[in-house]
Design a protein around this motif. Structure first.
Motif, PDB file in Angstrom:
ATOM      1  N   VAL A  58     -19.618 -28.744  30.632  1.00  0.00           N
ATOM      2  CA  VAL A  58     -18.582 -29.776  30.613  1.00  0.00           C
ATOM      3  C   VAL A  58     -17.264 -29.242  31.178  1.00  0.00           C
ATOM      4  CG1 VAL A  58     -17.195 -31.272  29.129  1.00  0.00           C
ATOM      5  CG2 VAL A  58     -19.643 -31.010  28.692  1.00  0.00           C
ATOM      6  N   SER A  59     -16.889 -28.033  30.783  1.00  0.00           N
ATOM      7  CA  SER A  59     -15.632 -27.449  31.256  1.00  0.00           C
ATOM      8  C   SER A  59     -15.655 -27.250  32.768  1.00  0.00           C
ATOM      9  CB  SER A  59     -15.369 -26.125  30.553  1.00  0.00           C
ATOM     10  OG  SER A  59     -15.199 -26.315  29.159  1.00  0.00           O
ATOM     11  N   ASP A  60     -16.781 -26.770  33.288  1.00  0.00           N
ATOM     12  CA  ASP A  60     -16.887 -26.577  34.733  1.00  0.00           C
ATOM     13  C   ASP A  60     -16.821 -27.909  35.474  1.00  0.00           C
ATOM     14  OD1 ASP A  60     -17.026 -23.856  34.523  1.00  0.00           O
ATOM     15  OD2 ASP A  60     -19.167 -23.691  34.962  1.00  0.00           O
ATOM     16  N   PHE A  61     -17.385 -28.959  34.890  1.00  0.00           N
ATOM     17  CA  PHE A  61     -17.319 -30.262  35.544  1.00  0.00           C
ATOM     18  C   PHE A  61     -15.880 -30.755  35.645  1.00  0.00           C
ATOM     19  CE2 PHE A  61     -16.991 -34.901  35.091  1.00  0.00           C
ATOM     20  CZ  PHE A  61     -17.477 -35.257  36.343  1.00  0.00           C
ATOM     21  N   VAL A  62     -15.163 -30.750  34.542  1.00  0.00           N
ATOM     22  CA  VAL A  62     -13.790 -31.259  34.555  1.00  0.00           C
ATOM     23  C   VAL A  62     -12.903 -30.387  35.423  1.00  0.00           C
ATOM     24  CG1 VAL A  62     -11.768 -31.777  33.134  1.00  0.00           C
ATOM     25  CG2 VAL A  62     -14.047 -32.409  32.335  1.00  0.00           C
ATOM     26  N   SER A  63     -13.114 -29.082  35.395  1.00  0.00           N
ATOM     27  CA  SER A  63     -12.344 -28.197  36.271  1.00  0.00           C
ATOM     28  C   SER A  63     -12.663 -28.458  37.738  1.00  0.00           C
ATOM     29  CB  SER A  63     -12.644 -26.733  35.927  1.00  0.00           C
ATOM     30  OG  SER A  63     -12.201 -26.418  34.621  1.00  0.00           O
ATOM     31  N   SER A  64     -13.868 -28.920  38.021  1.00  0.00           N
ATOM     32  CA  SER A  64     -14.263 -29.228  39.401  1.00  0.00           C
ATOM     33  C   SER A  64     -13.541 -30.449  39.951  1.00  0.00           C
ATOM     34  CB  SER A  64     -15.779 -29.458  39.477  1.00  0.00           C
ATOM     35  OG  SER A  64     -16.511 -28.300  39.136  1.00  0.00           O
ATOM     36  N   LEU A  65     -13.082 -31.339  39.075  1.00  0.00           N
ATOM     37  CA  LEU A  65     -12.439 -32.573  39.530  1.00  0.00           C
ATOM     38  C   LEU A  65     -11.202 -32.289  40.369  1.00  0.00           C
ATOM     39  CD1 LEU A  65     -12.717 -34.681  36.246  1.00  0.00           C
ATOM     40  CD2 LEU A  65     -13.959 -35.108  38.374  1.00  0.00           C
ATOM     41  N   GLY A  66     -10.452 -31.270  39.981  1.00  0.00           N
ATOM     42  CA  GLY A  66      -9.218 -30.961  40.700  1.00  0.00           C
ATOM     43  C   GLY A  66      -9.304 -29.704  41.534  1.00  0.00           C
ATOM     44  N   ALA A  67     -10.507 -29.146  41.667  1.00  0.00           N
ATOM     45  CA  ALA A  67     -10.676 -27.893  42.406  1.00  0.00           C
ATOM     46  C   ALA A  67     -10.970 -28.158  43.876  1.00  0.00           C
ATOM     47  CB  ALA A  67     -11.804 -27.069  41.791  1.00  0.00           C
ATOM     48  N   THR A  68     -10.772 -27.129  44.671  1.00  0.00           N
ATOM     49  CA  THR A  68     -11.147 -27.198  46.084  1.00  0.00           C
ATOM     50  C   THR A  68     -12.526 -26.579  46.233  1.00  0.00           C
ATOM     51  OG1 THR A  68      -8.853 -27.009  46.792  1.00  0.00           O
ATOM     52  CG2 THR A  68     -10.545 -26.514  48.428  1.00  0.00           C
ATOM     53  N   THR A  69     -13.500 -27.427  46.515  1.00  0.00           N
ATOM     54  CA  THR A  69     -14.878 -26.965  46.656  1.00  0.00           C
ATOM     55  C   THR A  69     -15.283 -27.094  48.120  1.00  0.00           C
ATOM     56  OG1 THR A  69     -15.340 -27.792  44.425  1.00  0.00           O
ATOM     57  CG2 THR A  69     -17.246 -27.242  45.807  1.00  0.00           C
ATOM     58  N   PRO A  70     -15.550 -25.967  48.807  1.00  0.00           N
ATOM     59  CA  PRO A  70     -15.855 -26.047  50.240  1.00  0.00           C
ATOM     60  C   PRO A  70     -17.147 -26.781  50.558  1.00  0.00           C
ATOM     61  CG  PRO A  70     -16.222 -23.825  49.404  1.00  0.00           C
ATOM     62  CD  PRO A  70     -15.547 -24.580  48.317  1.00  0.00           C
ATOM     63  N   THR A  71     -18.127 -26.686  49.666  1.00  0.00           N
ATOM     64  CA  THR A  71     -19.408 -27.348  49.911  1.00  0.00           C
ATOM     65  C   THR A  71     -19.302 -28.824  49.566  1.00  0.00           C
ATOM     66  OG1 THR A  71     -20.520 -25.286  49.303  1.00  0.00           O
ATOM     67  CG2 THR A  71     -21.882 -27.253  49.481  1.00  0.00           C
ATOM     68  N   GLN A  72     -19.716 -29.657  50.488  1.00  0.00           N
ATOM     69  CA  GLN A  72     -19.675 -31.107  50.286  1.00  0.00           C
ATOM     70  C   GLN A  72     -21.095 -31.674  50.211  1.00  0.00           C
ATOM     71  OE1 GLN A  72     -16.864 -32.860  49.749  1.00  0.00           O
ATOM     72  NE2 GLN A  72     -15.690 -30.960  49.910  1.00  0.00           N
ATOM     73  N   PRO A  73     -21.259 -32.781  49.480  1.00  0.00           N
ATOM     74  CA  PRO A  73     -20.254 -33.559  48.747  1.00  0.00           C
ATOM     75  C   PRO A  73     -19.850 -32.843  47.453  1.00  0.00           C
ATOM     76  CG  PRO A  73     -22.434 -34.457  48.357  1.00  0.00           C
ATOM     77  CD  PRO A  73     -22.609 -33.379  49.383  1.00  0.00           C
ATOM     78  N   SER A  74     -18.617 -33.022  47.068  1.00  0.00           N
ATOM     79  CA  SER A  74     -18.097 -32.297  45.916  1.00  0.00           C
ATOM     80  C   SER A  74     -17.606 -33.232  44.819  1.00  0.00           C
ATOM     81  CB  SER A  74     -16.945 -31.389  46.348  1.00  0.00           C
ATOM     82  OG  SER A  74     -15.833 -32.167  46.754  1.00  0.00           O
ATOM     83  N   VAL A  75     -17.485 -32.670  43.627  1.00  0.00           N
ATOM     84  CA  VAL A  75     -16.928 -33.421  42.502  1.00  0.00           C
ATOM     85  C   VAL A  75     -15.484 -33.818  42.794  1.00  0.00           C
ATOM     86  CG1 VAL A  75     -16.252 -33.253  40.070  1.00  0.00           C
ATOM     87  CG2 VAL A  75     -18.462 -32.349  40.822  1.00  0.00           C
ATOM     88  N   SER A  76     -14.735 -32.934  43.442  1.00  0.00           N
ATOM     89  CA  SER A  76     -13.329 -33.239  43.745  1.00  0.00           C
ATOM     90  C   SER A  76     -13.207 -34.360  44.767  1.00  0.00           C
ATOM     91  CB  SER A  76     -12.600 -31.992  44.238  1.00  0.00           C
ATOM     92  OG  SER A  76     -13.226 -31.440  45.375  1.00  0.00           O
ATOM     93  N   SER A  77     -14.145 -34.443  45.716  1.00  0.00           N
ATOM     94  CA  SER A  77     -14.100 -35.554  46.679  1.00  0.00           C
ATOM     95  C   SER A  77     -14.430 -36.870  45.986  1.00  0.00           C
ATOM     96  CB  SER A  77     -15.052 -35.299  47.849  1.00  0.00           C
ATOM     97  OG  SER A  77     -16.404 -35.296  47.425  1.00  0.00           O
ATOM     98  N   TRP A  78     -15.271 -36.811  44.962  1.00  0.00           N
ATOM     99  CA  TRP A  78     -15.546 -38.019  44.156  1.00  0.00           C
ATOM    100  C   TRP A  78     -14.264 -38.461  43.448  1.00  0.00           C
ATOM    101  CZ3 TRP A  78     -15.129 -38.897  38.873  1.00  0.00           C
ATOM    102  CH2 TRP A  78     -15.703 -40.080  38.401  1.00  0.00           C
ATOM    103  N   TRP A  79     -13.562 -37.519  42.817  1.00  0.00           N
ATOM    104  CA  TRP A  79     -12.327 -37.868  42.106  1.00  0.00           C
ATOM    105  C   TRP A  79     -11.250 -38.374  43.070  1.00  0.00           C
ATOM    106  CZ3 TRP A  79     -10.996 -39.021  37.361  1.00  0.00           C
ATOM    107  CH2 TRP A  79      -9.644 -39.078  37.029  1.00  0.00           C
TER     108      TRP A  79
END
Length: 335
Positions: free
Chosen positions: A88-109
């Motif tokens: 759960v913590s990794d998911f919520v932290s992913s919302l505002g993170a820069t993730t180079p691999t797409q599609p990403s959780v941050s691009s969803w947010w």
């Protein structure tokens, strides 16, 4: 108060309504169809009728905007193991993170940033976990009323487990042996607000682990649906049906709170039971989704788990469809 309804309930209701309309206008002499035939006919004939745009109206109220971001506070109620908390913590932290691999959780947010208020400011793209606390001894028992969720948040603030934060969302997560009023009936989670002082209100939400009580309702498609045609469950990307199901509902709660914090933001229908950013797109996870089928998803080559977004620490997640304001339609990370 905004509820996140179970996807399986939507799965059975939508095709039934569609099929009923089609039978009235196209097959007046037909008496019945079995479930498989009904879904096939409904999908085939729905192509003849153009679908109306999905519109979530803006009701002129505040959204969670601004460069300071959105702060998340977790209260873990009941027993969660370290692995579950990390997912759960990794998911919520992913919302505002820069993730180079797409599609990403941050691009969803990032879709929520296109929900703008009356000053044309979009929902904040910055979202961070600012605090976590545990109530592993079930201080209010294992059978909770909805009012108990607000009491837990107030209690955590009174004990100074968390600061009072007008930009915060306090999320209560209940373990799989905790029953919350209306859980597994027509709700997998909800968000609301409570007055804290003369300074205003604070925002809170609740999501439960449905692994034991109703995975077919609140952890679909990682469990066979409780209603509708039987379909094989998908493998969860983090190996935990209950927590991977919680991720879907946490995503819905956070997006709904950010875009409709006080029931004066973006929603469709009644303010008492609003269809929000994610709940308006229930059951949609990939391209070609239809009732009973989540859509085309990515599949991990090693564990055969299904997902549609990458997160931090090598995580994979399944995030729900979300209403895209510029397209007046539900969007997924893979569409």
């Amino acid at each position: 108060m905004a509820d996140i309804q179970s996807t399986s309930l939507v799965l059975i209701c939508k095709p039934c309504l569609l099929i009923s309309l089609l039978l009235v206008f196209v097959f007046p002499m037909a008496l019945c169809l079995n479930s498989d035939e009904a879904i096939h006919q409904g999908r085939k004939l729905s192509a003849l009728v153009p679908s109306a745009p999905l519109v979530l109206q803006y009701h002129r109220g505040p959204l969670l905007t601004g460069p300071s971001g959105i702060n998340i506070y977790f209260l873990w109620y009941g027993r969660f193991n370290p692995s579950q908390k990390a997912i759960v913590s990794d998911f919520v932290s992913s919302l505002g993170a820069t993730t180079p691999t797409q599609p990403s959780v941050s691009s969803w947010w990032a879709t929520t940033h296109r929900y703008t208020d009356s000053t044309k400011k979009g929902v904040s793209s910055v979202i961070k976990i600012r605090g976590q606390a545990s109530d592993a001894l079930y201080s209010l028992g294992k059978n909770l009323k909805r009012t108990h969720i607000a009491l837990l948040v107030k209690g955590a603030l009174a004990k100074r487990l968390f600061p009072s934060d007008a930009k915060g969302i306090y999320v209560v997560l209940t373990a799989d042996d905790v029953y919350v009023e209306r859980f597994c009936m027509n709700s997998c989670g909800f968000h609301d607000s409570i007055p804290l002082s003369k300074r205003g209100r604070i925002l809170f939400g609740w999501v439960g682990n449905s692994a034991v009580q109703c995975p077919g309702q609140c952890a679909w498609p990682f469990a066979a649906p409780l209603y509708g045609p039987p379909t094989a469950p998908l493998f969860p990307p983090n190996g935990d049906v209950g927590v991977d199901g919680m991720i879907i509902n946490i995503a819905a709660i956070l997006a709904g709170t950010a875009t409709n914090p006080f029931n004066t933001g973006y929603y469709q229908g009644s303010a008492l039971a609003p269809e929000e950013a994610v709940s308006a797109c229930s059951g949609i996870f990939g391209k070609g989704a239809y009732p009973g089928y989540p859509g085309e998803l990515l599949v991990d080559g090693k564990n055969k788990a299904s997902y549609n977004a990458y997160g931090i620490n090598g995580r994979e997640f399944l995030v729900p469809g979300i209403w895209e304001p510029s397209q007046f339609a539900c969007k997924t990370t893979l569409s």
